[in-house]
Write an enzyme that holds these catalytic residues in place. Structure first.
Site, PDB file in Angstrom:
ATOM      1  CG  LEU A 155      -1.991  -1.085   1.253  1.00  0.00           C
ATOM      2  CD1 LEU A 155      -2.643  -1.148   2.631  1.00  0.00           C
ATOM      3  CD2 LEU A 155      -3.046  -0.823   0.181  1.00  0.00           C
ATOM      4  CE  LYS A 185      10.959   1.241   0.295  1.00  0.00           C
ATOM      5  NZ  LYS A 185      11.121   0.305   1.406  1.00  0.00           N
ATOM      6  CG  PHE A 226      11.477   3.786  10.649  1.00  0.00           C
ATOM      7  CD1 PHE A 226      12.860   3.847  10.791  1.00  0.00           C
ATOM      8  CD2 PHE A 226      10.720   4.876  11.026  1.00  0.00           C
ATOM      9  CE1 PHE A 226      13.477   4.960  11.321  1.00  0.00           C
ATOM     10  CE2 PHE A 226      11.328   6.001  11.560  1.00  0.00           C
ATOM     11  CZ  PHE A 226      12.710   6.047  11.707  1.00  0.00           C
ATOM     12  CD  GLU A 266     -10.226   2.167  10.211  1.00  0.00           C
ATOM     13  OE1 GLU A 266     -11.233   2.529   9.609  1.00  0.00           O
ATOM     14  OE2 GLU A 266      -9.814   2.725  11.251  1.00  0.00           O
ATOM     15  CG  ASP A 271       3.535  15.355  12.390  1.00  0.00           C
ATOM     16  OD1 ASP A 271       3.666  16.433  11.784  1.00  0.00           O
ATOM     17  OD2 ASP A 271       4.163  14.322  12.069  1.00  0.00           O
ATOM     18  CE  LYS A 312       3.545  15.361   8.460  1.00  0.00           C
ATOM     19  NZ  LYS A 312       4.981  15.370   8.321  1.00  0.00           N
ATOM     20  CD  GLU A 358       2.546  15.829   3.889  1.00  0.00           C
ATOM     21  OE1 GLU A 358       1.569  16.321   4.514  1.00  0.00           O
ATOM     22  OE2 GLU A 358       3.483  16.518   3.467  1.00  0.00           O
TER      23      GLU A 358
HETATM   24  P1  AMP Z   1       3.719   5.123   6.622  1.00  0.00           P
HETATM   25  O1  AMP Z   1       4.866   4.226   6.896  1.00  0.00           O
HETATM   26  O2  AMP Z   1       2.723   5.151   7.733  1.00  0.00           O
HETATM   27  O3  AMP Z   1       4.146   6.497   6.191  1.00  0.00           O
HETATM   28  O4  AMP Z   1       2.922   4.479   5.391  1.00  0.00           O
HETATM   29  C1  AMP Z   1       3.433   4.473   4.093  1.00  0.00           C
HETATM   30  C2  AMP Z   1       2.307   4.624   3.100  1.00  0.00           C
HETATM   31  O5  AMP Z   1       1.478   3.464   3.099  1.00  0.00           O
HETATM   32  C3  AMP Z   1       1.362   5.767   3.370  1.00  0.00           C
HETATM   33  O6  AMP Z   1       1.830   6.923   2.797  1.00  0.00           O
HETATM   34  C4  AMP Z   1       0.043   5.295   2.758  1.00  0.00           C
HETATM   35  O7  AMP Z   1      -0.007   5.624   1.392  1.00  0.00           O
HETATM   36  C5  AMP Z   1       0.113   3.811   2.902  1.00  0.00           C
HETATM   37  N1  AMP Z   1      -0.649   3.366   4.077  1.00  0.00           N
HETATM   38  C6  AMP Z   1      -0.198   3.334   5.345  1.00  0.00           C
HETATM   39  N2  AMP Z   1      -1.123   2.859   6.190  1.00  0.00           N
HETATM   40  C7  AMP Z   1      -2.213   2.576   5.446  1.00  0.00           C
HETATM   41  C8  AMP Z   1      -3.525   2.054   5.754  1.00  0.00           C
HETATM   42  N3  AMP Z   1      -3.861   1.739   7.001  1.00  0.00           N
HETATM   43  N4  AMP Z   1      -4.393   1.890   4.735  1.00  0.00           N
HETATM   44  C9  AMP Z   1      -4.037   2.221   3.487  1.00  0.00           C
HETATM   45  N5  AMP Z   1      -2.820   2.711   3.126  1.00  0.00           N
HETATM   46  C10 AMP Z   1      -1.916   2.896   4.095  1.00  0.00           C
END
Ligand code: AMP
Length: 279
Positions: free
Chosen positions: A18, A20, A23, A90, A135, A137, A139
């Site tokens: 979905l 990256k 981490f 979720e 935080d 925003k 993103e």
């Molecule tokens: P993060 O490591 O939380 O920044 O997640 C990386 C990317 O994965 C995010 O920018 C979203 O596009 C996608 N993503 C993260 N969590 C979810 C989720 N629960 N459902 C759908 N997409 C997600």
């Protein structure tokens, strides 16, 4: 129940990635027994240690797993193996608000007012539970099945009041004056941030954006911003009441929800009770 037990990786089928993050990666997944769809974030212990953020992650897990609100992304549970930590989240089918804003350039009054009602209600709930997000925003905002806003990423959040409340954190464009000035801050930092968010949704860029870090800082502490012609009078009124240098003067969240411009345009619908409410 997703909360019920110790999970392990064998109990899930993994689907497409979905996204990256810094981490690790997030994957669509389904548990093999109940066929429950969720998102699993995979974090590498070695990278978390290298960056010294284990403490921050532990706090994020503690905070996000306790919160239950239709506009806050649920963290159902977590597990780990020798090298990785897995967060069971979720699934937000409509993805990131940031990407949607890039696609549309800006949002109309209806979409923005709906987001404002949803985020105000979610933050009201956080603050009542002594959690400051710090935080907010685009993103960090995901979108649910019907496009409803879901606050994600509690990586910078704190239990309030906190001794760490002087910490500099968050993204430059969304930093409130008191955090730039290194003063103590409270839950009203989140109210400032939703003012910045409302402006960015309607205009397409944040209000204090400049070429340089110093200029942005300067503009924030002077609350120096202008509205383009396309912003309606009602939205200008709301944003001006949120972007107040004096945190005590910022519009309280219940009055954001009942603000005439929000009332006129918001089309918020509460999702029906779903399986995730009872797990
Ligand atoms: P993060 O490591 O939380 O920044 O997640 C990386 C990317 O994965 C995010 O920018 C979203 O596009 C996608 N993503 C993260 N969590 C979810 C989720 N629960 N459902 C759908 N997409 C997600």
């Amino acid at each position: 129940s997703l909360l019920r037990k110790q999970w392990n990786i064998e109990e899930f089928d993994f689907g497409r990635p979905l996204g990256k993050g810094k981490f690790g990666s997030v994957y669509l997944a389904r548990d093999r027994e109940a066929h429950f769809i969720l998102a699993i974030k995979v974090l590498f212990k070695s990278e978390l240690e290298k960056a010294g953020v284990e403490h921050q992650l532990r706090r994020e897990i503690e905070i996000q797993s306790r919160l239950r609100h239709p506009n806050i992304l649920r963290l159902y549970n977590y597990f780990h193996d020798q090298s990785r930590i897995f967060l069971m989240l979720e699934y937000a089918p409509q993805g990131e608000m940031y990407k949607l804003l890039q696609k549309h350039q800006r949002f109309d009054n209806t979409r923005t007012a709906t987001y404002m009602e949803e985020i105000s209600d979610a933050l009201l709930y956080c603050h009542a539970n002594k959690v400051i997000h710090r935080d907010i925003k685009p993103e960090n905002l995901l979108l649910g099945f019907r496009g409803e806003l879901k606050i994600a990423d509690f990586g910078w959040s704190v239990h309030a009041p906190s001794l760490r409340r002087r910490t500099m954190c968050g993204t430059l464009d969304y930093l409130p004056p008191e955090m730039i000035e290194g003063k103590p801050h409270d839950e009203k930092v989140d109210v400032w941030c939703i003012g910045v968010l409302c402006y960015e949704c309607l205009v397409g860029c944040p209000p204090f954006e400049t070429e340089s870090l110093q200029d942005t800082y300067r503009k924030i502490v002077k609350v120096d911003f202008k509205f383009p012609l396309l912003v309606s009078e009602g939205a200008k009124d709301l944003i001006s009441k949120l972007l107040q240098h004096d945190a005590t003067q910022r519009l309280p969240l219940p009055l954001v929800i009942s603000h005439p411009w929000v009332k006129a345009y918001s089309k918020r619908v509460l999702p029906p009770e779903t399986v995730q409410d009872v797990v």
